[in-house]
Design an enzyme around this catalytic site. Structure first.
Site, mmCIF file in Angstrom:
data_model
loop_
_atom_site.group_PDB
_atom_site.id
_atom_site.type_symbol
_atom_site.label_atom_id
_atom_site.label_comp_id
_atom_site.label_asym_id
_atom_site.label_seq_id
_atom_site.Cartn_x
_atom_site.Cartn_y
_atom_site.Cartn_z
ATOM 1 N N ARG A 1 -35.744 -32.514 20.010
ATOM 2 C CA ARG A 1 -36.473 -33.163 18.908
ATOM 3 C C ARG A 1 -35.546 -33.694 17.817
ATOM 4 O O ARG A 1 -35.924 -33.818 16.659
ATOM 5 C CB ARG A 1 -37.503 -32.222 18.286
ATOM 6 C CG ARG A 1 -38.579 -31.796 19.277
ATOM 7 C CD ARG A 1 -39.822 -31.300 18.586
ATOM 8 N NE ARG A 1 -40.780 -30.904 19.589
ATOM 9 C CZ ARG A 1 -40.827 -29.691 20.141
ATOM 10 N NH1 ARG A 1 -39.967 -28.769 19.766
ATOM 11 N NH2 ARG A 1 -41.736 -29.406 21.033
ATOM 12 N N LYS B 1 -32.583 -47.493 13.469
ATOM 13 C CA LYS B 1 -33.456 -47.965 14.550
ATOM 14 C C LYS B 1 -32.761 -47.681 15.868
ATOM 15 O O LYS B 1 -31.623 -48.109 16.086
ATOM 16 C CB LYS B 1 -33.707 -49.464 14.424
ATOM 17 C CG LYS B 1 -34.753 -49.810 13.394
ATOM 18 C CD LYS B 1 -35.119 -51.280 13.492
ATOM 19 C CE LYS B 1 -36.150 -51.651 12.450
ATOM 20 N NZ LYS B 1 -36.441 -53.104 12.459
ATOM 21 N N GLU C 1 -25.764 -62.529 13.061
ATOM 22 C CA GLU C 1 -26.402 -61.529 12.188
ATOM 23 C C GLU C 1 -25.802 -61.599 10.771
ATOM 24 O O GLU C 1 -26.483 -61.312 9.789
ATOM 25 C CB GLU C 1 -26.251 -60.120 12.770
ATOM 26 C CG GLU C 1 -26.947 -59.903 14.111
ATOM 27 C CD GLU C 1 -28.457 -59.654 14.008
ATOM 28 O OE1 GLU C 1 -29.009 -59.674 12.888
ATOM 29 O OE2 GLU C 1 -29.085 -59.440 15.063
ATOM 30 N N LYS D 1 -27.618 -54.432 4.006
ATOM 31 C CA LYS D 1 -28.449 -53.605 4.895
ATOM 32 C C LYS D 1 -28.715 -52.242 4.264
ATOM 33 O O LYS D 1 -29.841 -51.724 4.310
ATOM 34 C CB LYS D 1 -27.772 -53.448 6.261
ATOM 35 C CG LYS D 1 -28.597 -52.598 7.205
ATOM 36 C CD LYS D 1 -29.000 -53.278 8.457
ATOM 37 C CE LYS D 1 -30.061 -52.479 9.200
ATOM 38 N NZ LYS D 1 -30.098 -52.755 10.614
ATOM 39 N N GLU E 1 -39.600 -49.743 7.480
ATOM 40 C CA GLU E 1 -40.050 -51.134 7.618
ATOM 41 C C GLU E 1 -41.526 -51.309 7.268
ATOM 42 O O GLU E 1 -42.322 -51.852 8.029
ATOM 43 C CB GLU E 1 -39.761 -51.659 9.034
ATOM 44 C CG GLU E 1 -39.777 -53.179 9.083
ATOM 45 C CD GLU E 1 -39.291 -53.738 10.396
ATOM 46 O OE1 GLU E 1 -38.186 -53.377 10.818
ATOM 47 O OE2 GLU E 1 -40.031 -54.535 10.978
ATOM 48 N N ARG F 1 -37.924 -54.315 4.425
ATOM 49 C CA ARG F 1 -37.039 -54.253 5.613
ATOM 50 C C ARG F 1 -37.424 -55.283 6.666
ATOM 51 O O ARG F 1 -36.578 -55.739 7.432
ATOM 52 C CB ARG F 1 -37.026 -52.840 6.210
ATOM 53 C CG ARG F 1 -36.069 -52.729 7.372
ATOM 54 C CD ARG F 1 -35.752 -51.308 7.762
ATOM 55 N NE ARG F 1 -34.818 -51.307 8.871
ATOM 56 C CZ ARG F 1 -34.238 -50.225 9.358
ATOM 57 N NH1 ARG F 1 -34.484 -49.043 8.827
ATOM 58 N NH2 ARG F 1 -33.398 -50.306 10.364
ATOM 59 N N ASN G 1 -35.674 -59.035 9.912
ATOM 60 C CA ASN G 1 -36.031 -59.595 11.215
ATOM 61 C C ASN G 1 -36.067 -61.119 11.221
ATOM 62 O O ASN G 1 -36.593 -61.727 12.154
ATOM 63 C CB ASN G 1 -37.401 -59.059 11.659
ATOM 64 C CG ASN G 1 -37.332 -57.589 11.979
ATOM 65 O OD1 ASN G 1 -36.465 -57.159 12.727
ATOM 66 N ND2 ASN G 1 -38.220 -56.803 11.401
ATOM 67 N N HIS H 1 -35.842 -63.101 14.452
ATOM 68 C CA HIS H 1 -35.972 -62.182 15.595
ATOM 69 C C HIS H 1 -37.259 -62.390 16.401
ATOM 70 O O HIS H 1 -37.277 -62.091 17.592
ATOM 71 C CB HIS H 1 -35.871 -60.728 15.121
ATOM 72 C CG HIS H 1 -34.449 -60.304 14.838
ATOM 73 N ND1 HIS H 1 -33.671 -60.903 13.874
ATOM 74 C CD2 HIS H 1 -33.658 -59.362 15.408
ATOM 75 C CE1 HIS H 1 -32.473 -60.332 13.855
ATOM 76 N NE2 HIS H 1 -32.445 -59.399 14.773
ATOM 77 N N HIS I 1 -36.367 -62.719 20.035
ATOM 78 C CA HIS I 1 -36.792 -61.777 21.072
ATOM 79 C C HIS I 1 -37.569 -62.504 22.174
ATOM 80 O O HIS I 1 -37.465 -62.151 23.353
ATOM 81 C CB HIS I 1 -37.677 -60.680 20.472
ATOM 82 C CG HIS I 1 -36.898 -59.683 19.656
ATOM 83 N ND1 HIS I 1 -37.505 -58.743 18.849
ATOM 84 C CD2 HIS I 1 -35.575 -59.479 19.503
ATOM 85 C CE1 HIS I 1 -36.577 -58.007 18.259
ATOM 86 N NE2 HIS I 1 -35.404 -58.435 18.634
ATOM 87 N N HIS J 1 -28.061 -61.180 22.307
ATOM 88 C CA HIS J 1 -29.028 -61.013 21.223
ATOM 89 C C HIS J 1 -28.685 -61.934 20.038
ATOM 90 O O HIS J 1 -29.552 -62.628 19.505
ATOM 91 C CB HIS J 1 -29.034 -59.544 20.789
ATOM 92 C CG HIS J 1 -29.909 -59.271 19.609
ATOM 93 N ND1 HIS J 1 -31.278 -59.444 19.631
ATOM 94 C CD2 HIS J 1 -29.603 -58.861 18.343
ATOM 95 C CE1 HIS J 1 -31.778 -59.140 18.447
ATOM 96 N NE2 HIS J 1 -30.784 -58.791 17.649
HETATM 97 N N1 GLY Z 1 -32.148 -55.032 12.743
HETATM 98 C C1 GLY Z 1 -33.148 -55.000 11.762
HETATM 99 C C2 GLY Z 1 -33.340 -53.662 11.129
HETATM 100 O O1 GLY Z 1 -32.536 -52.783 11.327
HETATM 101 O O2 GLY Z 1 -34.306 -53.472 10.442
#
Ligand code: GLY
Length: 371
Positions: free
Chosen positions: A118, A140, A182, A224, A234, A238, A242, A245, A249, A262
């Site tokens: 866990r 993430k 990025e 960041k 998020e 946050r 994206n 993205h 994606h 990516h």
């Molecule tokens: N890559 C976007 C984030 O970490 O929120």
């Protein structure tokens, strides 16, 4: 140099940025609770950096697992392999996983750390530009599902990030450019002055200038860290990270994971977001062209693939995690340096963007096609 800090109370952590950090035992020791450490890496990175990292951990009971590289390896099967080693070695709750490599290794190893017992400690040691400026910071973790990118995962903050900027010297040109996508993203979404700095210094970044890359990593991580400190899960600001993205994606999934890197897909996605914003007159045509021009100068695609028909593209975008009640939400620029997450865009303008922003040229050939 002083580390940056992601401020998350008792789960806050430092981001060390600078040359020759991988081999420094003093950066790992304060964050390890026990003796057991599993280093997860990939084949290419293992050849270069596994030995110095193991040397830094020489007073621990360290094991290592080398996975195949590439986005195609970002699977539950890879997570299962990591967990198997942790179980076989009888690693306990005070054990730690060290993720040494690019974004795929970081996401997969981070996810294994999130679910084993866990949750055990994870130290991220990113070696690609993309991983240093984005995926290693913020917690993430996860893997792809055949139907969509990053559909399986968990938030699990690392206890420390060690970004060794000297590792960027061995990065191939295509990987470097994908990471720059990025970096450019932060300029567009948050900091217009940083975007201008990138316009001024892109040529040096493309030839691996260590000082310039160090600054780009630091400024990206500052942004960041600030965003994650304000909105870890998020639920608000946050989401702006994206930018590009939802388009990106869809490209990755539509072209089968691994064909487009990516960062390449995100670069095209940032330009498509700018194109859509310009069509709705949220930004000027000149601003959209500045975004496209910087992306092209970086040897990155400024459009999606011609082979992805607009209706397929739209269907893939509708699988995005930001979709609410079936409605697509997009991060769109309101200026260079300012963005918003919104469902309030003109669907006809989006259809025009999807129809217009298509190119025959496919990765990895963009760099050769630089103007
Ligand atoms: N890559 C976007 C984030 O970490 O929120």
């Amino acid at each position: 140099m002083q580390p940056l800090v992601v401020e998350l109370g008792d789960r806050g952590y430092p981001i060390h940025i600078g040359p020759d950090l991988i081999s420094r035992p003093d950066l790992y020791a304060p964050h390890l609770a026990g003796r057991q450490v599993l280093v997860v890496t990939d084949e290419a990175v293992a050849d270069l950096y596994l030995a110095p990292l193991r040397q830094a951990l020489r007073d621990r009971e360290a094991a290592s697992l080398v996975l195949p590289g590439g986005e195609a390896g970002k699977t539950l099967d890879a997570v299962s392999r990591i967990v198997d080693v942790l179980v076989e070695r009888r690693f306990n709750r005070s054990a730690a996983v060290v993720a040494l490599g690019g974004g795929v290794v970081g996401d997969v190893a981070g996810f294994a750390a999130a679910i084993y017992h866990r949750g055990i400690r994870c130290i991220q040691v990113p070696t690609t530009l993309l991983a240093q400026v984005d995926s290693s910071v913020g917690g993430k973790t996860g893997v792809n599902h055949p139907k969509g990118k990053n559909l399986i995962g968990a938030f699990h903050q690392p206890v420390c990030v060690i970004a060794d900027t000297r590792a960027l010297a061995t990065l191939g040109g295509r990987e470097l450019r994908a990471g720059l996508a990025e970096v450019i993203k932060y300029g567009v979404l948050w900091d217009g002055a940083f975007f201008r700095w990138l316009e001024d210094h892109l040529d040096g970044l493309l030839v691996h200038d260590e000082g310039l890359l160090g600054h780009a990593v630091r400024r990206s991580c500052e942004i960041k860290a600030e965003v994650v400190s304000r909105d870890e899960r998020e639920e608000g600001v946050r989401a702006r990270l994206n930018l590009g993205h939802t388009f990106g994606h869809a490209i990755e999934a539509g072209m089968e994971f691994g064909h487009w890197l990516h960062g390449e897909a995100v670069a095209a996605g940032i330009c498509m977001a700018a194109d859509l914003a310009a069509r709705m007159e949220w930004i000027s045509g000149g601003e959209a062209e500045r975004v496209r021009a910087l992306v092209r100068r970086a040897g990155l695609p400024d459009r999606g693939p011609a082979g992805l028909a607009p209706d397929t593209f739209l269907r893939l975008m509708a699988r995005d995690k930001k979709v609410v009640d079936g409605g697509i939400r997009l991060v769109l620029p309101r200026a260079i340096g300012d963005t918003v997450l919104t469902s309030d865009f003109d669907p006809c303008a989006l259809a025009e963007t999807l129809e217009t922003c298509r190119a025959d040229i496919e990765p990895p050939f963009f760099a050769r096609a630089r103007p």
